[in-house]
Design a protein around this motif. Structure first.
Motif, PDB file in Angstrom:
ATOM      1  N   SER A   1       0.823  -1.197   0.000  1.00 44.33           N
ATOM      2  CA  SER A   1       0.000   0.000   0.000  1.00 44.33           C
ATOM      3  C   SER A   1       0.863   1.255   0.000  1.00 44.33           C
ATOM      4  O   SER A   1       0.475   2.277  -0.563  1.00 44.33           O
ATOM      5  N   LEU A   2       2.060   1.162   0.612  1.00 45.85           N
ATOM      6  CA  LEU A   2       2.962   2.303   0.604  1.00 45.85           C
ATOM      7  C   LEU A   2       3.308   2.713  -0.823  1.00 45.85           C
ATOM      8  O   LEU A   2       3.366   3.885  -1.162  1.00 45.85           O
ATOM      9  N   TRP A   3       3.528   1.743  -1.679  1.00 49.22           N
ATOM     10  CA  TRP A   3       3.959   2.003  -3.044  1.00 49.22           C
ATOM     11  C   TRP A   3       2.818   1.981  -4.054  1.00 49.22           C
ATOM     12  O   TRP A   3       3.046   2.125  -5.254  1.00 49.22           O
ATOM     13  N   SER A   4       1.590   1.782  -3.596  1.00 50.55           N
ATOM     14  CA  SER A   4       0.496   1.585  -4.561  1.00 50.55           C
ATOM     15  C   SER A   4       0.278   2.806  -5.449  1.00 50.55           C
ATOM     16  O   SER A   4      -0.031   2.673  -6.629  1.00 50.55           O
TER      17      SER A   4
ATOM     18  N   LEU B   1       7.070  11.843  -9.787  1.00 46.01           N
ATOM     19  CA  LEU B   1       6.890  10.870  -8.711  1.00 46.01           C
ATOM     20  C   LEU B   1       7.939  11.045  -7.623  1.00 46.01           C
ATOM     21  O   LEU B   1       9.104  11.324  -7.893  1.00 46.01           O
ATOM     22  N   ALA B   2       7.507  10.867  -6.389  1.00 46.81           N
ATOM     23  CA  ALA B   2       8.417  10.969  -5.251  1.00 46.81           C
ATOM     24  C   ALA B   2       8.413   9.657  -4.475  1.00 46.81           C
ATOM     25  O   ALA B   2       7.433   8.905  -4.492  1.00 46.81           O
ATOM     26  N   CYS B   3       9.503   9.396  -3.770  1.00 45.65           N
ATOM     27  CA  CYS B   3       9.585   8.238  -2.900  1.00 45.65           C
ATOM     28  C   CYS B   3       8.520   8.343  -1.815  1.00 45.65           C
ATOM     29  O   CYS B   3       8.434   9.364  -1.132  1.00 45.65           O
ATOM     30  N   PRO B   4       7.699   7.294  -1.626  1.00 53.22           N
ATOM     31  CA  PRO B   4       6.657   7.363  -0.590  1.00 53.22           C
ATOM     32  C   PRO B   4       7.229   7.314   0.825  1.00 53.22           C
ATOM     33  O   PRO B   4       6.522   7.609   1.786  1.00 53.22           O
TER      34      PRO B   4
ATOM     35  N   CYS C   1      16.940   6.960   0.015  1.00 57.64           N
ATOM     36  CA  CYS C   1      16.806   6.040   1.154  1.00 57.64           C
ATOM     37  C   CYS C   1      16.889   4.580   0.724  1.00 57.64           C
ATOM     38  O   CYS C   1      16.724   3.682   1.533  1.00 57.64           O
ATOM     39  N   VAL C   2      17.157   4.315  -0.556  1.00 56.48           N
ATOM     40  CA  VAL C   2      17.370   2.979  -1.088  1.00 56.48           C
ATOM     41  C   VAL C   2      16.134   2.080  -0.963  1.00 56.48           C
ATOM     42  O   VAL C   2      16.232   0.866  -1.009  1.00 56.48           O
ATOM     43  N   ALA C   3      14.971   2.697  -0.792  1.00 59.68           N
ATOM     44  CA  ALA C   3      13.734   1.922  -0.874  1.00 59.68           C
ATOM     45  C   ALA C   3      13.457   1.628  -2.344  1.00 59.68           C
ATOM     46  O   ALA C   3      13.975   2.295  -3.230  1.00 59.68           O
ATOM     47  N   GLY C   4      12.613   0.662  -2.598  1.00 64.62           N
ATOM     48  CA  GLY C   4      12.282   0.407  -3.989  1.00 64.62           C
ATOM     49  C   GLY C   4      11.365  -0.782  -4.164  1.00 64.62           C
ATOM     50  O   GLY C   4      11.144  -1.569  -3.229  1.00 64.62           O
ATOM     51  N   VAL C   5      10.825  -0.900  -5.363  1.00 62.26           N
ATOM     52  CA  VAL C   5       9.994  -2.042  -5.731  1.00 62.26           C
ATOM     53  C   VAL C   5      10.297  -2.362  -7.185  1.00 62.26           C
ATOM     54  O   VAL C   5      10.917  -1.574  -7.891  1.00 62.26           O
TER      55      VAL C   5
END
Ligand SMILES: [Zn+2]
Length: 92
Positions: free
Chosen positions: A5-8, A25-28, A60-64
């Motif tokens: 849901s964070l990345w939806s 788009l920005a990092c959630p 922050c190196v988050a990703g999908v």
């Protein structure tokens, strides 16, 4: 909040959004810009190929990633397969 849901919102925009939306788009998680990379020839389990889209935050190196895309998102024709997004963070 779970990861899906964070990345939806981001995942929805990259599949259905316009080039203008995708560019902003920005990092959630942290609000920084995202790095998008599209590979149209990702190997699939049934020996065919399909689209693979990797989405990473350079801050922050988050990703999908999304694999098995059967059609190329329309913004790739405009922005190319590698995109660095620039969120509109101006206060107004
Ligand atoms: Zn981030």
């Amino acid at each position: 909040m779970n990861k899906a849901s964070l990345w939806s919102g981001v995942l929805s925009a990259v599949q259905n959004g316009s080039a203008e939306e995708v560019k902003k788009l920005a990092c959630p998680k942290c609000g920084a810009g995202l790095s998008l990379k599209y590979d149209p020839l990702s190997p699939q389990p049934d020996a065919t190929t399909a689209g693979l889209l990797k989405i990473n935050c350079w801050s922050c190196v988050a990703g999908v990633f999304m694999d098995g895309l059967t059609h190329t998102p329309p913004w790739i024709e405009i922005l190319g397969p590698t995109v660095e997004t620039r969120p509109d963070t101006s206060p107004g």
